[in-house]
Write a protein that holds these residues in place. Structure first.
Motif, PDB file in Angstrom:
ATOM      1  N   TYR A 154      19.990  -0.244 -13.236  1.00 19.74           N
ATOM      2  CA  TYR A 154      19.214   0.574 -12.310  1.00 19.74           C
ATOM      3  C   TYR A 154      18.366  -0.323 -11.415  1.00 19.74           C
ATOM      4  N   TYR A 155      18.274   0.048 -10.151  1.00 17.32           N
ATOM      5  CA  TYR A 155      17.481  -0.693  -9.179  1.00 17.32           C
ATOM      6  C   TYR A 155      16.471   0.224  -8.514  1.00 17.32           C
ATOM      7  N   LEU A 156      15.269  -0.292  -8.317  1.00 18.18           N
ATOM      8  CA  LEU A 156      14.240   0.385  -7.537  1.00 18.18           C
ATOM      9  C   LEU A 156      14.227  -0.262  -6.166  1.00 18.18           C
ATOM     10  N   THR A 157      14.415   0.547  -5.138  1.00 17.93           N
ATOM     11  CA  THR A 157      14.384   0.060  -3.765  1.00 17.93           C
ATOM     12  C   THR A 157      13.149   0.635  -3.084  1.00 17.93           C
ATOM     13  N   ILE A 158      12.316  -0.251  -2.568  1.00 17.56           N
ATOM     14  CA  ILE A 158      11.108   0.149  -1.843  1.00 17.56           C
ATOM     15  C   ILE A 158      11.255  -0.316  -0.405  1.00 17.56           C
ATOM     16  N   GLU A 159      11.080   0.621   0.533  1.00 20.04           N
ATOM     17  CA  GLU A 159      11.253   0.311   1.948  1.00 20.04           C
ATOM     18  C   GLU A 159       9.958   0.550   2.706  1.00 20.04           C
ATOM     19  N   THR A 160       9.555  -0.455   3.467  1.00 21.96           N
ATOM     20  CA  THR A 160       8.413  -0.331   4.379  1.00 21.96           C
ATOM     21  C   THR A 160       8.933  -0.565   5.792  1.00 21.96           C
ATOM     22  N   ALA A 161       8.040  -0.503   6.762  1.00 22.29           N
ATOM     23  CA  ALA A 161       8.454  -0.738   8.142  1.00 22.29           C
ATOM     24  C   ALA A 161       8.942  -2.174   8.335  1.00 22.29           C
ATOM     25  N   ASP A 162       8.398  -3.108   7.556  1.00 19.16           N
ATOM     26  CA  ASP A 162       8.739  -4.522   7.721  1.00 19.16           C
ATOM     27  C   ASP A 162       9.806  -5.029   6.759  1.00 19.16           C
ATOM     28  N   THR A 163       9.778  -4.564   5.522  1.00 20.61           N
ATOM     29  CA  THR A 163      10.659  -5.137   4.503  1.00 20.61           C
ATOM     30  C   THR A 163      11.335  -4.062   3.667  1.00 20.61           C
ATOM     31  N   LYS A 164      12.284  -4.553   2.894  1.00 18.89           N
ATOM     32  CA  LYS A 164      12.969  -3.711   1.928  1.00 18.89           C
ATOM     33  C   LYS A 164      13.147  -4.551   0.667  1.00 18.89           C
ATOM     34  N   LYS A 165      12.590  -4.091  -0.459  1.00 16.86           N
ATOM     35  CA  LYS A 165      12.666  -4.818  -1.729  1.00 16.86           C
ATOM     36  C   LYS A 165      13.538  -4.058  -2.702  1.00 16.86           C
ATOM     37  N   LEU A 193       0.857  -1.185   0.000  1.00 16.74           N
ATOM     38  CA  LEU A 193       0.000   0.000   0.000  1.00 16.74           C
ATOM     39  C   LEU A 193       0.888   1.228   0.000  1.00 16.74           C
ATOM     40  N   TRP A 194       0.427   2.289  -0.663  1.00  9.58           N
ATOM     41  CA  TRP A 194       1.224   3.518  -0.707  1.00  9.58           C
ATOM     42  C   TRP A 194       1.437   4.078   0.697  1.00  9.58           C
ATOM     43  N   LEU A 195       0.490   3.833   1.581  1.00 11.74           N
ATOM     44  CA  LEU A 195       0.627   4.315   2.956  1.00 11.74           C
ATOM     45  C   LEU A 195       1.716   3.561   3.718  1.00 11.74           C
ATOM     46  N   GLN A 196       1.997   2.328   3.334  1.00 13.18           N
ATOM     47  CA  GLN A 196       3.019   1.526   4.001  1.00 13.18           C
ATOM     48  C   GLN A 196       4.433   1.920   3.592  1.00 13.18           C
ATOM     49  N   ILE A 197       4.578   2.489   2.427  1.00 12.48           N
ATOM     50  CA  ILE A 197       5.915   2.771   1.891  1.00 12.48           C
ATOM     51  C   ILE A 197       6.524   3.970   2.621  1.00 12.48           C
ATOM     52  N   ILE A 198       7.630   3.716   3.274  1.00 16.07           N
ATOM     53  CA  ILE A 198       8.349   4.760   4.007  1.00 16.07           C
ATOM     54  C   ILE A 198       9.257   5.544   3.060  1.00 16.07           C
ATOM     55  N   ASP A 199       9.979   4.800   2.228  1.00 20.60           N
ATOM     56  CA  ASP A 199      10.937   5.433   1.322  1.00 20.60           C
ATOM     57  C   ASP A 199      11.080   4.584   0.065  1.00 20.60           C
ATOM     58  N   TRP A 200      11.368   5.249  -1.032  1.00 23.06           N
ATOM     59  CA  TRP A 200      11.684   4.575  -2.291  1.00 23.06           C
ATOM     60  C   TRP A 200      12.751   5.384  -2.997  1.00 23.06           C
ATOM     61  N   LYS A 201      13.562   4.695  -3.769  1.00 21.28           N
ATOM     62  CA  LYS A 201      14.596   5.396  -4.536  1.00 21.28           C
ATOM     63  C   LYS A 201      15.030   4.527  -5.710  1.00 21.28           C
ATOM     64  N   ILE A 202      15.492   5.199  -6.737  1.00 20.18           N
ATOM     65  CA  ILE A 202      16.049   4.523  -7.907  1.00 20.18           C
ATOM     66  C   ILE A 202      17.538   4.839  -7.922  1.00 20.18           C
ATOM     67  N   GLU A 203      18.334   3.772  -7.929  1.00 19.93           N
ATOM     68  CA  GLU A 203      19.780   3.920  -7.871  1.00 19.93           C
ATOM     69  C   GLU A 203      20.428   3.214  -9.059  1.00 19.93           C
ATOM     70  N   LYS A 204      21.541   3.781  -9.496  1.00 19.35           N
ATOM     71  CA  LYS A 204      22.330   3.161 -10.554  1.00 19.35           C
ATOM     72  C   LYS A 204      23.515   2.464  -9.912  1.00 19.35           C
ATOM     73  N   GLU A 205      23.739   1.218 -10.306  1.00 28.57           N
ATOM     74  CA  GLU A 205      24.878   0.478  -9.792  1.00 28.57           C
ATOM     75  C   GLU A 205      26.160   1.112 -10.329  1.00 28.57           C
ATOM     76  N   GLU A 206      27.142   1.244  -9.487  1.00 31.34           N
ATOM     77  CA  GLU A 206      28.362   1.968  -9.844  1.00 31.34           C
ATOM     78  C   GLU A 206      29.132   1.359 -11.013  1.00 31.34           C
ATOM     79  N   ASP A 207      29.300   0.061 -11.025  1.00 35.05           N
ATOM     80  CA  ASP A 207      30.164  -0.586 -12.015  1.00 35.05           C
ATOM     81  C   ASP A 207      29.477  -0.867 -13.345  1.00 35.05           C
ATOM     82  N   SER A 208      28.154  -0.711 -13.404  1.00 36.85           N
ATOM     83  CA  SER A 208      27.444  -1.035 -14.645  1.00 36.85           C
ATOM     84  C   SER A 208      26.336  -0.016 -14.877  1.00 36.85           C
TER      85      SER A 208
END
Length: 118
Positions: free
Chosen positions: A83-94, A65-80
């Motif tokens: 791109y990764y999407l990281t979604i963080e909630t209180a319980d998990t991080k994907k 749920l959008w309400l559960q998501i604490i933080d999200w970010k799109i990061e580029k891996e340094e060596d290649s």
């Protein structure tokens, strides 16, 4: 191999070899079937909805749920150029690889901003 094992007459008295060959053939067909099924099915990896984001992870949808998501970010891996999407909630991080998707990282970021603020 099927002809040689079953019809050549060489292994007529060796039932163990026939049984082992059936299991080996079944495992080979299964290992080909699963990736082909995923490729042909062409399921979406990210699905944006008004109330949630759904991530298809190995054929199983995981919803946040959008309400559960604490933080999200799109990061580029340094060596290649991955791109990764990281979604963080209180319980998990994907962390999901988004480099191979149809939409680029900037388009996905815009969609995240749009849906998160609703």
């Amino acid at each position: 191999m099927i002809y040689y094992i079953y019809f050549s007459g060489t292994y007529d008295n060796n039932n163990t070899m026939k049984i082992v060959y059936v299991f080996l053939t079944a495992s080979l067909l299964y290992s080909i079937y699963i990736p082909t099924k995923k490729f042909v099915k062409n399921e979406p990896v990210l699905t944006f909805r008004k109330s949630e984001i759904e991530i298809n992870e190995k054929g199983k949808p995981v919803s946040f749920l959008w309400l559960q998501i604490i933080d999200w970010k799109i990061e580029k891996e340094e060596d290649s150029s991955t791109y990764y999407l990281t979604i963080e909630t209180a319980d998990t991080k994907k962390r999901i690889n988004i480099s191979w998707l149809d939409k680029g990282p900037s388009e996905i970021e815009e969609l995240l901003r749009t849906y998160k603020t609703r």
